[in-house]
Design a protein around this motif. Structure first.
Motif, PDB file in Angstrom:
ATOM      1  N   THR A  13       0.707  -1.144   0.218  1.00 40.06           N
ATOM      2  CA  THR A  13       0.059  -0.038   0.013  1.00 40.06           C
ATOM      3  C   THR A  13       1.125   1.376   0.100  1.00 40.06           C
ATOM      4  N   LEU A  14       1.949   1.286   0.737  1.00 41.15           N
ATOM      5  CA  LEU A  14       2.947   2.400   0.937  1.00 41.15           C
ATOM      6  C   LEU A  14       3.479   2.528  -0.306  1.00 41.15           C
ATOM      7  N   GLN A  15       3.973   1.543  -1.027  1.00 38.14           N
ATOM      8  CA  GLN A  15       4.626   1.966  -2.304  1.00 38.14           C
ATOM      9  C   GLN A  15       3.795   2.524  -3.336  1.00 38.14           C
ATOM     10  N   ILE A  16       2.438   2.681  -3.141  1.00 41.33           N
ATOM     11  CA  ILE A  16       1.543   3.219  -4.132  1.00 41.33           C
ATOM     12  C   ILE A  16       1.069   4.339  -3.545  1.00 41.33           C
ATOM     13  N   ARG A  58       7.916   9.032   0.210  1.00 41.93           N
ATOM     14  CA  ARG A  58       7.534   7.445  -0.177  1.00 41.93           C
ATOM     15  C   ARG A  58       8.979   6.582   0.181  1.00 41.93           C
ATOM     16  N   VAL A  59      10.088   7.267  -0.234  1.00 41.78           N
ATOM     17  CA  VAL A  59      11.162   5.991   0.151  1.00 41.78           C
ATOM     18  C   VAL A  59      11.497   6.102   1.574  1.00 41.78           C
ATOM     19  N   ALA A  60      11.166   7.272   2.284  1.00 38.81           N
ATOM     20  CA  ALA A  60      11.317   7.217   3.735  1.00 38.81           C
ATOM     21  C   ALA A  60      10.418   6.315   4.506  1.00 38.81           C
ATOM     22  N   ALA A  61       9.126   6.335   4.070  1.00 36.30           N
ATOM     23  CA  ALA A  61       8.164   5.312   4.417  1.00 36.30           C
ATOM     24  C   ALA A  61       8.372   3.825   4.136  1.00 36.30           C
ATOM     25  N   LEU A  62       9.202   3.573   3.168  1.00 34.57           N
ATOM     26  CA  LEU A  62       9.291   2.190   2.831  1.00 34.57           C
ATOM     27  C   LEU A  62      10.629   1.729   3.588  1.00 34.57           C
ATOM     28  N   VAL A 102      12.334   8.881   8.853  1.00 35.98           N
ATOM     29  CA  VAL A 102      11.643   9.821   9.353  1.00 35.98           C
ATOM     30  C   VAL A 102      11.861  10.950   8.182  1.00 35.98           C
ATOM     31  N   GLY A 103      12.778  10.974   7.254  1.00 35.14           N
ATOM     32  CA  GLY A 103      12.976  11.981   6.252  1.00 35.14           C
ATOM     33  C   GLY A 103      13.832  11.460   5.460  1.00 35.14           C
ATOM     34  N   ALA A 104      13.791  12.003   4.084  1.00 33.62           N
ATOM     35  CA  ALA A 104      14.899  11.643   3.010  1.00 33.62           C
ATOM     36  C   ALA A 104      15.209  13.098   2.027  1.00 33.62           C
ATOM     37  N   ILE A 105      16.161  12.769   1.385  1.00 31.97           N
ATOM     38  CA  ILE A 105      16.517  13.961   0.389  1.00 31.97           C
ATOM     39  C   ILE A 105      16.993  13.226  -0.912  1.00 31.97           C
ATOM     40  N   GLY A 106      16.253  13.972  -1.826  1.00 29.56           N
ATOM     41  CA  GLY A 106      16.596  13.401  -2.994  1.00 29.56           C
ATOM     42  C   GLY A 106      17.664  14.041  -3.669  1.00 29.56           C
ATOM     43  N   VAL A 118      18.271   8.372   3.126  1.00 34.43           N
ATOM     44  CA  VAL A 118      17.129   8.476   3.984  1.00 34.43           C
ATOM     45  C   VAL A 118      17.758   8.548   5.514  1.00 34.43           C
ATOM     46  N   ASP A 119      16.980   9.186   6.356  1.00 37.26           N
ATOM     47  CA  ASP A 119      17.513   9.263   7.638  1.00 37.26           C
ATOM     48  C   ASP A 119      16.470   8.484   8.720  1.00 37.26           C
ATOM     49  N   SER A 120      17.148   7.773   9.489  1.00 36.60           N
ATOM     50  CA  SER A 120      16.303   6.908  10.332  1.00 36.60           C
ATOM     51  C   SER A 120      15.679   7.781  11.668  1.00 36.60           C
ATOM     52  N   GLY A 121      16.481   8.907  11.922  1.00 31.90           N
ATOM     53  CA  GLY A 121      16.033   9.766  12.942  1.00 31.90           C
ATOM     54  C   GLY A 121      16.355   9.278  14.440  1.00 31.90           C
ATOM     55  N   THR A 122      17.328   8.084  14.215  1.00 34.59           N
ATOM     56  CA  THR A 122      17.584   7.752  15.609  1.00 34.59           C
ATOM     57  C   THR A 122      18.888   8.188  16.507  1.00 34.59           C
ATOM     58  N   PHE A 123      19.711   8.669  15.440  1.00 37.21           N
ATOM     59  CA  PHE A 123      20.828   9.134  16.218  1.00 37.21           C
ATOM     60  C   PHE A 123      21.345  10.250  16.852  1.00 37.21           C
TER      61      PHE A 123
END
Ligand SMILES: *Cc1c(COP(=O)(O)O)cnc(C)c1O
Length: 429
Positions: free
Chosen positions: A10-13, A71-75, A79-83, A223-228
């Protein structure tokens, strides 16, 4: 996107996008616009102050690229991503906030050929360096880490040799040293492997490959995990201290788990300009819609073909972690339980000369320097993608002269086998 959307398929769409709010367009439009009109002077000032998130100028942010980032961050579960403009750009963008002249990154010897060159040669122009280590040797990783190390870098499923990194073990070494682990997840994709679940801090992708899946555009994502915890050690002043490149803003204090993503856009994209373009993002968004379906078929075909090759007397060996004979087979279940990907090498009897003949004889396989396409691809790494490496580096990277690398596509496996069968006959006649 509805809160009900949770499953990968579902998320990939749906992740990162819904119907266009003004036109109702169902597919994410290509927002082919350099700049975006501010509501008023106060809105503009708030955007530039990072007090409000919005669109300013497409070197920084763009709605089509933004949808892909989410979308890539969700997959990946980040928490976030940079294209970025390419996979190689994403690697620089991942390191940039962490590094400074004199700092180093500890990297695996088993990397994409271009990454080896980037890490051995080009990053030295920035005053950075890379220390190459066999990532199966955890003590060697520990020994390579020194006071100037700022990151640990590897690939999940390493191109080209059918190698799988024990991400949990490597992440533990990085964690003990207080360093982020950066994982290039290009060959696996988040459908096969989710590096954050194994302790990675950042994931990089060449979206050029499986995520787009049709060989149309180059792109990359961090993509950042946001955990560090960027403030714990004092080793990452760009994130924890007042950042002079953004009027003294403290990114970690201000943005918390979004610090790395905001820094990547506000400083990395702003000043390095390695930005993904909206048309590339659009193609990649379309590709991602079918990622899980394609990856399942890629893996199914790769398993069939690797098994067939391994039994063929014209083939000396096959390096595919999906085969029980692989020393990395036991890592599949832990690291990439849905399969070992679709990228492997095999050694043709007769060595270099037979490899070259085989490549000239294939009919369905395409001879190209790419991977992760719906089409099956073949290349002789030692004379092409890994040509800039010396003989020891080629062996360490899994690209010795006697092997060809295949990227198995999603055609009929029987047709691919027939193609390799006739080409092997010609190559070893
Ligand atoms: C292709 C590739 C890269 C580089 O990506 P580009 O989009 O070509 O810049 C990096 N890592 C891996 C594993 C790759 O396959």
């Amino acid at each position: 996107m509805s809160d009900l959307a949770k499953g990968f398929d579902t998320l990939q769409i749906h992740a990162g996008a819904g119907p266009d709010p003004t036109t109702g367009a169902r597919q994410v439009p290509i927002y082919q616009s350099t700049a975006f009109v501010f509501r008023d002077a106060d809105h503009a000032a708030r955007l530039f102050n990072l007090e409000e998130v919005g669109y300013i100028y497409s070197r920084l942010t763009n709605p089509t690229v933004g949808a892909l980032q989410q979308r890539v961050a969700a997959l990946e579960g980040g928490v976030g991503a940079i294209g970025c403009s390419s996979g190689h750009a994403a690697q620089i963008m991942a390191l940039f906030p962490l590094m400074a002249p004199g700092r180093n990154v500890v990297v695996s010897t088993r990397l994409y050929g271009g990454t080896v060159t980037q890490m051995t040669q080009t990053i030295r122009r920035f005053g950075w360096s890379a220390t190459f280590v066999d990532f199966d040797d955890l003590d060697a990783i520990r020994a390579a880490i020194d006071d100037d190390t700022r990151a640990v870098f590897c690939e999940s499923i390493a191109n080209p040799g059918g190698y799988i990194t024990d991400l949990d073990a490597v992440a533990e070494v990085a964690r003990e040293a207080g360093l982020p682990l950066i994982v290039d997840n290009t060959s696996a994709t988040p459908w096969l492997c989710r590096p954050f679940e194994h302790g990675a801090t950042l994931v990089v992708h060449s979206t050029t490959k499986y995520l787009t899946g049709n060989g149309t555009v180059t792109g990359g994502v961090v993509v950042d995990s946001g955990t560090f915890d960027w403030s714990a050690s004092g080793k990452f002043p760009s994130l924890s201290e007042p950042e002079p490149a953004y009027h003294g803003l403290k990114f970690h204090e201000t943005f918390g788990k979004m610090a790395f993503t905001f820094h990547g856009v506000a400083i990395g994209l702003r000043d390095l300009g390695m930005t993904m373009n909206p048309q590339a993002a659009h193609y990649t968004l379309m590709g991602i819609e079918t990622l899980s379906l394609r990856m399942a078929r890629h893996v199914e075909n790769a398993v069939k073909i690797a098994n067939w090759l391994e039994k063929d007397p014209r083939v000396d060996y096959v390096t595919y972690a999906g085969l029980p004979s692989s020393p990395y087979h036991s890592r599949v279940e832990k690291i990439c339980p849905r399969g070992a990907g679709a990228l492997f090498t095999f050694a043709v009897k007769g060595g270099y000369d037979s490899c070259v003949k085989l490549i000239d004889a294939v009919e369905i396989f395409s001879h190209v320097a790419n991977l992760g396409d719906a089409k099956s691809l073949i290349i002789h790494s030692a004379s092409t993608t890994h040509r800039q490496l010396d003989a020891n580096q080629q062996v360490a990277a899994g690209a010795p002269p006697e092997v060809v690398r295949v990227s198995i596509g999603i055609e009929d496996a029987d047709d691919l086998i027939a193609d390799l069968d006739q080409a092997l006959a010609k190559a070893t006649a």
